[in-house]
Design a protein around this motif. Structure first.
Motif, PDB file in Angstrom:
ATOM      1  N   TRP A  77      35.763 -52.331  68.660  1.00  0.00           N
ATOM      2  CA  TRP A  77      35.681 -50.910  68.973  1.00  0.00           C
ATOM      3  C   TRP A  77      35.662 -50.032  67.723  1.00  0.00           C
ATOM      4  CZ3 TRP A  77      40.189 -49.728  66.663  1.00  0.00           C
ATOM      5  CH2 TRP A  77      41.231 -50.665  66.734  1.00  0.00           C
ATOM      6  N   ALA A  78      35.760 -50.636  66.541  1.00  0.00           N
ATOM      7  CA  ALA A  78      35.871 -49.848  65.301  1.00  0.00           C
ATOM      8  C   ALA A  78      34.546 -49.820  64.544  1.00  0.00           C
ATOM      9  CB  ALA A  78      36.976 -50.423  64.421  1.00  0.00           C
ATOM     10  N   THR A  79      33.533 -49.248  65.169  1.00  0.00           N
ATOM     11  CA  THR A  79      32.201 -49.284  64.561  1.00  0.00           C
ATOM     12  C   THR A  79      31.628 -47.905  64.240  1.00  0.00           C
ATOM     13  OG1 THR A  79      31.242 -49.380  66.787  1.00  0.00           O
ATOM     14  CG2 THR A  79      31.578 -51.485  65.626  1.00  0.00           C
ATOM     15  N   GLU A  80      32.202 -46.834  64.772  1.00  0.00           N
ATOM     16  CA  GLU A  80      31.609 -45.517  64.590  1.00  0.00           C
ATOM     17  C   GLU A  80      32.613 -44.497  64.055  1.00  0.00           C
ATOM     18  OE1 GLU A  80      29.782 -44.305  68.194  1.00  0.00           O
ATOM     19  OE2 GLU A  80      28.469 -46.061  68.328  1.00  0.00           O
ATOM     20  N   GLY A  81      33.431 -44.936  63.110  1.00  0.00           N
ATOM     21  CA  GLY A  81      34.453 -44.034  62.585  1.00  0.00           C
ATOM     22  C   GLY A  81      33.977 -43.154  61.453  1.00  0.00           C
ATOM     23  N   GLY A  82      32.815 -43.456  60.880  1.00  0.00           N
ATOM     24  CA  GLY A  82      32.321 -42.681  59.750  1.00  0.00           C
ATOM     25  C   GLY A  82      33.169 -42.833  58.503  1.00  0.00           C
ATOM     26  N   ASP A  83      33.928 -43.920  58.429  1.00  0.00           N
ATOM     27  CA  ASP A  83      34.831 -44.139  57.305  1.00  0.00           C
ATOM     28  C   ASP A  83      34.197 -45.047  56.255  1.00  0.00           C
ATOM     29  OD1 ASP A  83      34.853 -46.134  59.242  1.00  0.00           O
ATOM     30  OD2 ASP A  83      36.788 -46.899  58.620  1.00  0.00           O
ATOM     31  N   ARG A  84      34.770 -45.016  55.065  1.00  0.00           N
ATOM     32  CA  ARG A  84      34.325 -45.892  53.984  1.00  0.00           C
ATOM     33  C   ARG A  84      35.374 -46.965  53.750  1.00  0.00           C
ATOM     34  NH1 ARG A  84      32.379 -44.014  48.453  1.00  0.00           N
ATOM     35  NH2 ARG A  84      32.203 -46.273  48.459  1.00  0.00           N
ATOM     36  N   LYS A  85      35.148 -48.105  54.355  1.00  0.00           N
ATOM     37  CA  LYS A  85      36.088 -49.216  54.174  1.00  0.00           C
ATOM     38  C   LYS A  85      35.986 -49.808  52.782  1.00  0.00           C
ATOM     39  CE  LYS A  85      35.755 -50.412  59.098  1.00  0.00           C
ATOM     40  NZ  LYS A  85      34.872 -49.264  59.432  1.00  0.00           N
ATOM     41  N   ASP A  86      34.823 -49.626  52.137  1.00  0.00           N
ATOM     42  CA  ASP A  86      34.585 -50.283  50.851  1.00  0.00           C
ATOM     43  C   ASP A  86      35.355 -49.646  49.701  1.00  0.00           C
ATOM     44  OD1 ASP A  86      33.026 -47.992  51.093  1.00  0.00           O
ATOM     45  OD2 ASP A  86      31.486 -48.737  49.724  1.00  0.00           O
ATOM     46  N   VAL A  87      36.075 -48.550  49.935  1.00  0.00           N
ATOM     47  CA  VAL A  87      36.898 -47.979  48.865  1.00  0.00           C
ATOM     48  C   VAL A  87      37.997 -48.957  48.469  1.00  0.00           C
ATOM     49  CG1 VAL A  87      38.512 -46.125  48.257  1.00  0.00           C
ATOM     50  CG2 VAL A  87      36.424 -45.595  49.515  1.00  0.00           C
ATOM     51  N   PHE A  88      38.640 -49.575  49.457  1.00  0.00           N
ATOM     52  CA  PHE A  88      39.735 -50.499  49.187  1.00  0.00           C
ATOM     53  C   PHE A  88      39.439 -51.944  49.605  1.00  0.00           C
ATOM     54  CE2 PHE A  88      42.242 -46.533  49.120  1.00  0.00           C
ATOM     55  CZ  PHE A  88      43.004 -46.751  47.989  1.00  0.00           C
ATOM     56  N   PHE A  89      38.436 -52.170  50.441  1.00  0.00           N
ATOM     57  CA  PHE A  89      38.134 -53.513  50.934  1.00  0.00           C
ATOM     58  C   PHE A  89      36.737 -53.935  50.505  1.00  0.00           C
ATOM     59  CE2 PHE A  89      41.129 -51.663  53.948  1.00  0.00           C
ATOM     60  CZ  PHE A  89      41.997 -52.697  54.257  1.00  0.00           C
ATOM     61  N   TYR A  90      36.521 -55.220  50.459  1.00  0.00           N
ATOM     62  CA  TYR A  90      35.162 -55.752  50.355  1.00  0.00           C
ATOM     63  C   TYR A  90      34.995 -56.836  51.410  1.00  0.00           C
ATOM     64  CZ  TYR A  90      37.242 -59.691  47.776  1.00  0.00           C
ATOM     65  OH  TYR A  90      38.006 -60.763  47.419  1.00  0.00           O
ATOM     66  N   GLN A  91      33.753 -57.115  51.771  1.00  0.00           N
ATOM     67  CA  GLN A  91      33.487 -58.123  52.793  1.00  0.00           C
ATOM     68  C   GLN A  91      33.220 -59.475  52.161  1.00  0.00           C
ATOM     69  OE1 GLN A  91      30.599 -55.748  55.422  1.00  0.00           O
ATOM     70  NE2 GLN A  91      31.647 -57.063  56.897  1.00  0.00           N
ATOM     71  N   ALA A  92      33.933 -60.480  52.641  1.00  0.00           N
ATOM     72  CA  ALA A  92      33.709 -61.847  52.172  1.00  0.00           C
ATOM     73  C   ALA A  92      32.464 -62.421  52.839  1.00  0.00           C
ATOM     74  CB  ALA A  92      34.942 -62.696  52.490  1.00  0.00           C
ATOM     75  N   ASP A  93      32.086 -63.621  52.449  1.00  0.00           N
ATOM     76  CA  ASP A  93      30.885 -64.256  53.005  1.00  0.00           C
ATOM     77  C   ASP A  93      30.981 -64.451  54.507  1.00  0.00           C
ATOM     78  OD1 ASP A  93      29.853 -64.349  50.482  1.00  0.00           O
ATOM     79  OD2 ASP A  93      30.432 -66.435  50.097  1.00  0.00           O
ATOM     80  N   ASP A  94      32.218 -64.610  55.013  1.00  0.00           N
ATOM     81  CA  ASP A  94      32.386 -64.805  56.460  1.00  0.00           C
ATOM     82  C   ASP A  94      32.637 -63.487  57.191  1.00  0.00           C
ATOM     83  OD1 ASP A  94      34.894 -64.202  55.569  1.00  0.00           O
ATOM     84  OD2 ASP A  94      35.863 -66.032  56.294  1.00  0.00           O
ATOM     85  N   GLU A  95      32.308 -62.352  56.540  1.00  0.00           N
ATOM     86  CA  GLU A  95      32.414 -61.004  57.122  1.00  0.00           C
ATOM     87  C   GLU A  95      33.846 -60.494  57.242  1.00  0.00           C
ATOM     88  OE1 GLU A  95      29.617 -59.126  57.698  1.00  0.00           O
ATOM     89  OE2 GLU A  95      28.697 -60.843  56.723  1.00  0.00           O
ATOM     90  N   HIS A  96      34.831 -61.261  56.763  1.00  0.00           N
ATOM     91  CA  HIS A  96      36.204 -60.757  56.758  1.00  0.00           C
ATOM     92  C   HIS A  96      36.340 -59.644  55.720  1.00  0.00           C
ATOM     93  CE1 HIS A  96      37.162 -64.168  59.231  1.00  0.00           C
ATOM     94  NE2 HIS A  96      38.459 -63.910  59.205  1.00  0.00           N
ATOM     95  N   TYR A  97      37.183 -58.651  56.017  1.00  0.00           N
ATOM     96  CA  TYR A  97      37.476 -57.595  55.047  1.00  0.00           C
ATOM     97  C   TYR A  97      38.679 -58.014  54.207  1.00  0.00           C
ATOM     98  CZ  TYR A  97      34.135 -54.274  56.968  1.00  0.00           C
ATOM     99  OH  TYR A  97      32.969 -53.647  57.347  1.00  0.00           O
ATOM    100  N   ILE A  98      38.479 -58.037  52.886  1.00  0.00           N
ATOM    101  CA  ILE A  98      39.517 -58.482  51.958  1.00  0.00           C
ATOM    102  C   ILE A  98      39.947 -57.300  51.088  1.00  0.00           C
ATOM    103  CG2 ILE A  98      40.115 -60.155  50.164  1.00  0.00           C
ATOM    104  CD1 ILE A  98      39.255 -61.465  52.771  1.00  0.00           C
ATOM    105  N   PRO A  99      41.241 -57.039  50.957  1.00  0.00           N
ATOM    106  CA  PRO A  99      41.698 -55.947  50.086  1.00  0.00           C
ATOM    107  C   PRO A  99      41.426 -56.257  48.617  1.00  0.00           C
ATOM    108  CG  PRO A  99      43.460 -56.688  51.565  1.00  0.00           C
ATOM    109  CD  PRO A  99      42.369 -57.699  51.633  1.00  0.00           C
ATOM    110  N   ARG A 100      41.053 -55.224  47.859  1.00  0.00           N
ATOM    111  CA  ARG A 100      40.960 -55.383  46.406  1.00  0.00           C
ATOM    112  C   ARG A 100      42.367 -55.250  45.839  1.00  0.00           C
ATOM    113  NH1 ARG A 100      36.561 -52.176  47.360  1.00  0.00           N
ATOM    114  NH2 ARG A 100      34.541 -53.156  46.970  1.00  0.00           N
ATOM    115  N   ALA A 101      43.196 -56.220  46.114  1.00  0.00           N
ATOM    116  CA  ALA A 101      44.605 -56.159  45.736  1.00  0.00           C
ATOM    117  C   ALA A 101      44.968 -57.364  44.887  1.00  0.00           C
ATOM    118  CB  ALA A 101      45.491 -56.118  46.984  1.00  0.00           C
ATOM    119  N   ILE A 102      45.718 -57.096  43.814  1.00  0.00           N
ATOM    120  CA  ILE A 102      46.277 -58.149  42.971  1.00  0.00           C
ATOM    121  C   ILE A 102      47.786 -58.123  43.171  1.00  0.00           C
ATOM    122  CG2 ILE A 102      46.373 -59.135  40.657  1.00  0.00           C
ATOM    123  CD1 ILE A 102      43.528 -58.686  41.603  1.00  0.00           C
TER     124      ILE A 102
END
Length: 419
Positions: free
Chosen positions: A40-65
């Motif tokens: 259901w989270a497809t039309e929020g108009g948000d930018r997930k890529d500010v803090f997350f990136y998508q892995a090869d399996d489409e999972h969202y991974i935080p840019r966190a160390i």
């Protein structure tokens, strides 16, 4: 221009707050605890890529160390409901496992020892990103990494969320030493320092949030408090509008000179969807929110303002369904009532950024707000650290633990230089 942010979480406090922060971001962006985007989270108009990136399996991974010299907190994160969220290659735990024992010099030495391993993780995440964020209590390890990050990434903005200790009730006797040494690094190597201190946070939890006698519950509320501020401060980046949609622009508007970069925060209202057992706020008009943000009781840092203390700059990030006309009228009312005193040599105005709320989080209030402020009373933090250091140094106690570590090499010049 890329606007991705890499987050470096250091130490017990940094990782505890970071864990709550990532849980909050997942909720606000419709991402499950395992990094999968909800249907259901497809039309929020948000930018997930500010803090997350998508892995090869489409999972969202935080840019966190995640970095710590003692494994307990990080292991708890990796065993939690959000264990599948993080990239295991971005977790560093010292094999010694003993921690720094509240000794700044020992943490700093550990940073030199493990630098290559940690910086390799940061390098991998920093490629193509716009800025670096660090959060924690200002440990020796954090100080070392701040020095090296500033040198290694001179063109990237380095912002820290630093939790200062409670100076009146601390159970760490060498805290004045650690604070002075860390303040030097925060002043010299960070571009922006968002200051929060345990005394102010504990006061807000007790007064405004039904603070509990149970220590664990109070710590949970405090972590939620800091995570709420961190999420709100990046709201305009994640839900971008026409203005204030990059971190460099936000920081530049608040910091008139490079060394004057210690920022205070206020937030209102704290409600049950962001904080456990928060008191209900009945009314949230734009004027009410902006007036509350200026009240000292909502400020998350304990400074000692004088009669001549004043604001250098203010940015209010207002979230919700807001009419710009209401904002303009509120600013006029605040100016008429002289609720905020500004420096005489700068623009005497409050900047306002309007942003949307997350459509995936049900809110029981119409408007919420965060204030980022540069205030002359922040200088009292340095004075307090110096005064407490002078008292302890005069007694000449607990210095042997520092002398035996490499940064000091048997002398105390590092302390004198930090002053």
């Amino acid at each position: 221009m890329p606007r991705e942010i890499v987050t470096v979480q250091i130490g017990q406090c940094g990782n505890q707050v970071g864990s709550v922060f990532w849980q909050r971001l997942c909720t606000e962006h419709g991402i499950s605890s395992q990094g999968i985007l909800e249907e259901w989270a497809t039309e929020g108009g948000d930018r997930k890529d500010v803090f997350f990136y998508q892995a090869d399996d489409e999972h969202y991974i935080p840019r966190a160390i995640l970095v710590d010299l003692e494994p307990r907190v990080v292991n708890n994160i990796l065993e939690s409901t959000h264990s599948g969220l993080y990239n295991p290659e971005n977790v560093f735990l010292s094999k010694d496992g003993g921690g720094a024992g509240n000794n700044w010099a020992k943490g700093y030495s550990a940073g030199e020892k493990h630098y290559e391993t940690i910086i390799e993780m940061i390098d991998r995440e920093a490629e193509g990103s716009d800025s670096l964020e660090a959060r924690g209590t200002g440990s020796g390890l954090g100080s070392f990494m701040l020095e090296r990050l500033s040198d290694r990434f001179p063109k990237k903005l380095i912002q820290t969320y630093s939790v200062f200790p409670n100076t009146t009730e601390s159970d760490v006797v060498v805290q004045p030493y650690n604070s002075l040494l860390t303040m030097k690094r925060l002043a010299n190597y960070a571009d922006s320092v968002v200051v929060l201190d345990n005394a102010a946070l504990a006061r807000i939890v007790a007064d405004r949030l039904h603070g509990l006698t149970d220590a664990t519950s109070s710590f949970t509320q405090t972590n939620q408090l800091v995570a709420t501020v961190m999420a709100a401060s990046t709201q305009t980046l994640r839900y971008p509008g026409y203005m204030n949609n990059d971190l460099v622009g936000i920081i530049a508007s608040l910091i008139p000179t490079p060394r004057c970069h210690f920022l205070a925060t206020s937030y209102t209202p704290f409600t049950s969807e962001s904080m456990d057992k928060a008191k209900n706020t009945r009314k949230t008009t734009v004027l009410d929110v902006m007036r509350r943000l200026l009240q000292p009781k909502n400020r998350m840092v304990s400074t000692a303002p004088s009669k001549s203390s004043c604001y250098i700059s203010i940015l209010n990030i207002i979230q919700g369904d807001v009419d710009p006309t209401d904002v303009h009228q509120s600013l006029l009312r605040i100016r008429e009532r002289q609720m905020a005193n500004f420096i005489p040599w700068g623009p005497a105005s409050i900047q306002v950024a309007i942003t949307r709320k997350s459509p995936y989080v049900a809110a029981n209030h119409r408007v919420s707000g965060l204030m980022l402020a540069n205030h002359t009373s922040m200088a009292s933090l340095s004075k307090r650290a110096l005064d407490q250091y002078a008292l302890l140094r005069k007694k000449g106690v607990f210095l042997s633990h520092y002398k035996q570590e490499p940064p000091f090499n048997g002398s105390l010049e590092e302390f004198d230089d930090a002053k």
